[in-house]
Design an enzyme around this catalytic site. Structure first.
Site, PDB file in Angstrom:
ATOM      1  N   GLY A 194       0.789  -1.446   0.065  1.00 21.13           N
ATOM      2  CA  GLY A 194      -0.159   0.166   0.131  1.00 21.13           C
ATOM      3  C   GLY A 194       1.068   1.272  -0.111  1.00 21.13           C
ATOM      4  N   GLY A 195       0.329   2.283   0.333  1.00 24.93           N
ATOM      5  CA  GLY A 195       1.014   3.682   0.631  1.00 24.93           C
ATOM      6  C   GLY A 195       0.173   4.678   0.555  1.00 24.93           C
TER       7      GLY A 195
ATOM      8  N   LYS B 181     -17.441  10.028   6.719  1.00 26.30           N
ATOM      9  CA  LYS B 181     -17.128  11.042   5.601  1.00 26.30           C
ATOM     10  C   LYS B 181     -15.807  10.424   4.740  1.00 26.30           C
ATOM     11  CE  LYS B 181     -15.864  15.565   4.387  1.00 26.30           C
ATOM     12  NZ  LYS B 181     -15.368  17.112   4.998  1.00 26.30           N
TER      13      LYS B 181
ATOM     14  N   SER C 199      -4.422  -2.941   0.154  1.00 29.64           N
ATOM     15  CA  SER C 199      -4.856  -1.588   0.399  1.00 29.64           C
ATOM     16  C   SER C 199      -4.799  -0.846  -0.847  1.00 29.64           C
ATOM     17  CB  SER C 199      -3.998  -1.023   1.429  1.00 29.64           C
ATOM     18  OG  SER C 199      -4.085  -1.378   2.520  1.00 29.64           O
TER      19      SER C 199
ATOM     20  N   PRO D 160      -9.344   1.307   5.983  1.00 22.89           N
ATOM     21  CA  PRO D 160      -8.157   2.309   6.538  1.00 22.89           C
ATOM     22  C   PRO D 160      -7.983   2.005   7.890  1.00 22.89           C
ATOM     23  CG  PRO D 160     -10.054   3.182   5.250  1.00 22.89           C
ATOM     24  CD  PRO D 160     -10.296   2.005   5.325  1.00 22.89           C
TER      25      PRO D 160
END
Length: 440
Positions: free
Chosen positions: A74-75, A147, A107, A132
């Site tokens: 991911g990143g 959100k 991710s 996340p």
């Protein structure tokens, strides 16, 4: 013109035309190439620049397709979204491929894969874990801000819908931390192909209609993208571990250089800080830098006024806490599983403790030397051993506490004899033979 001449000319024209057509076909076959760009390791602020450069090259040089191989934990979310925006904007077919065997695209890597024109995986690869997370003192916790989560889910499902892929799976990658191997991903309609190699993948996608063109990739050559020197260097320093360490080492070096000028440590520190800032895209936690500076100041106080070690312990705590905050592990700056985030923190904190202890030791030694008083007067009356014979008209050498001193005496002295230091004349010791109490 007789019949034979006409036949000869017709045959000659036919052969010439056939040769031209065959040459053109061979040339077209020879020019069919596919460009391959690798995303290996963390997705950094430079990754999207590399992908953009690869797309530009593929467009300018007329490649059949662009393959993005994915092997990433991911990143950065911003970089990931920019890459997904580039794919539909280019007329070059973009193929996402989790490769080689036994790797993963978690991710951010999963989001990129489901956004490509063609999605494929090598056997024994895994995608998913796109929920996340953020690290807290109590451990890793999922990001629950509706959100943020809703926006990310909507973007992922729309990208999947654009290419006719499983929208439910795209949603559950984020909301449920869904993970799929290559077989399940193919069965659930998340990807279109499972291929053990790039050559096999090119054979499978041959003939596909993508972006108004028919892929002719069977037997096509593969050209691997090589980043220009600037992007290659930026890719190294933008690694979250490297950029964080550069900032930490830079701060230490500046402090050491200021406390002991003349060795160039401050110059190295400034350069390291600048490179670290560039690598992070200037997105630095100011509070982390402040904690590190406070920690170093407390270590300096401990060295200058050693006591029970309260300042030293507090300083090390500040440095470790600052390095944890400095590491880019917070969402959306780092969009990767908690395991990788913990790896980043361990990779930064461990060297931080080592460097911090070394800095403490170095500062202690420097201050110890500065506070050390000349000991010339303290050696009067001490004993030494003759190393090189001494005579009234010729100096020799004695050993005192492991140090060699030039010495003179009013009487001859042989090597190995014990002597008493009477006085010091510049750099020469004045000695006499050590006499036992009963022999005086």
């Amino acid at each position: 013109m007789n019949f034979q001449n006409r036949l000869f000319i017709s045959l000659l024209l036919f052969l010439t035309l056939t040769t031209i057509l065959l040459s053109s076909a061979a040339g077209a076959q020879q020019n069919r190439n596919v460009l391959v760009v690798e995303i290996s390791g963390a997705i950094t602020p430079v990754t999207d620049d590399i992908v953009a450069d690869a797309i530009a090259i593929a467009e300018d040089e007329g490649y059949e397709a662009l393959i993005i191989t994915l092997n990433t934990p991911g990143g950065g979310l911003d970089e990931t979204l920019r890459i997904t925006e580039m794919i539909p904007q280019t007329n070059i077919p973009v193929i996402g491929y989790v490769y080689p065997e036994g790797t993963q695209a978690w991710s951010a890597g999963t989001i990129i894969l489901i956004s490509t024109d063609v999605a494929a995986m090598a056997p024994f690869t895994v995608i998913g874990s796109a929920q996340p997370v953020s690290l807290t003192p109590s451990g890793s916790e999922p990001v629950t801000d509706s959100k943020i989560v809703n926006a990310l889910v909507e973007r992922a499902t729309e990208n999947a819908r654009m290419h006719g892929r499983n929208e439910t799976a795209a949603r559950e990658f984020i909301t449920e931390n869904l993970n799929l191997n290559s077989e399940l991903a193919l069965e659930y309609g998340v990807i279109e192909y499972v291929a053990p190699s790039i050559e096999n993948l090119l054979e499978q996608v041959d003939g596909l209609e993508i972006k108004g063109r028919t892929l002719e990739t069977a037997g096509a050559g593969t050209v691997y993208y090589e980043a220009p020197l600037r992007l290659a260097f930026m890719n190294i320093i933008s690694n979250p571990i490297i950029s964080s360490l550069l900032l930490l080492l830079g701060v230490y070096a500046v402090i050491l250089g200021i406390s002991n000028p003349g060795f160039g440590a401050e110059v190295f520190g400034v350069v390291a800080i600048v490179l670290g800032l560039i690598g992070t895209g200037f997105d630095v936690n100011i509070g982390a830098i402040f904690l590190i500076l406070v920690g170093i100041a407390l270590l300096a106080l401990e060295v200058q006024s050693p006591g029970v070690g309260v300042f030293g312990i507090a300083g090390m705590i500040c440095i470790v806490a600052g390095s944890v905050l400095l590491a880019p592990t917070d969402f959306p700056r780092n969009y990767s599983p908690a395991e990788f985030q913990r790896t980043i923190i361990a990779s930064v904190v461990t060297p931080t403790i080592i460097v911090g202890l070394f800095l403490l030791f170095a500062m202690y030694k420097v201050i110890e030397v500065r506070k050390r008083r000349p000991q010339f007067g303290e050696i009067i009356g001490d004993t030494a051993i003759v190393h090189k014979p001494i005579s009234p008209d010729q100096t020799g050498y004695v050993i005192h506490r492991g140090e060699y001193w030039k010495a003179r005496s009013a009487e001859p002295l042989d090597k190995g004899e014990k002597v008493v230091i009477l006085e010091k004349d510049n750099v020469v010791l004045v000695v006499e033979k050590l006499r036992e109490a009963g022999n005086q």
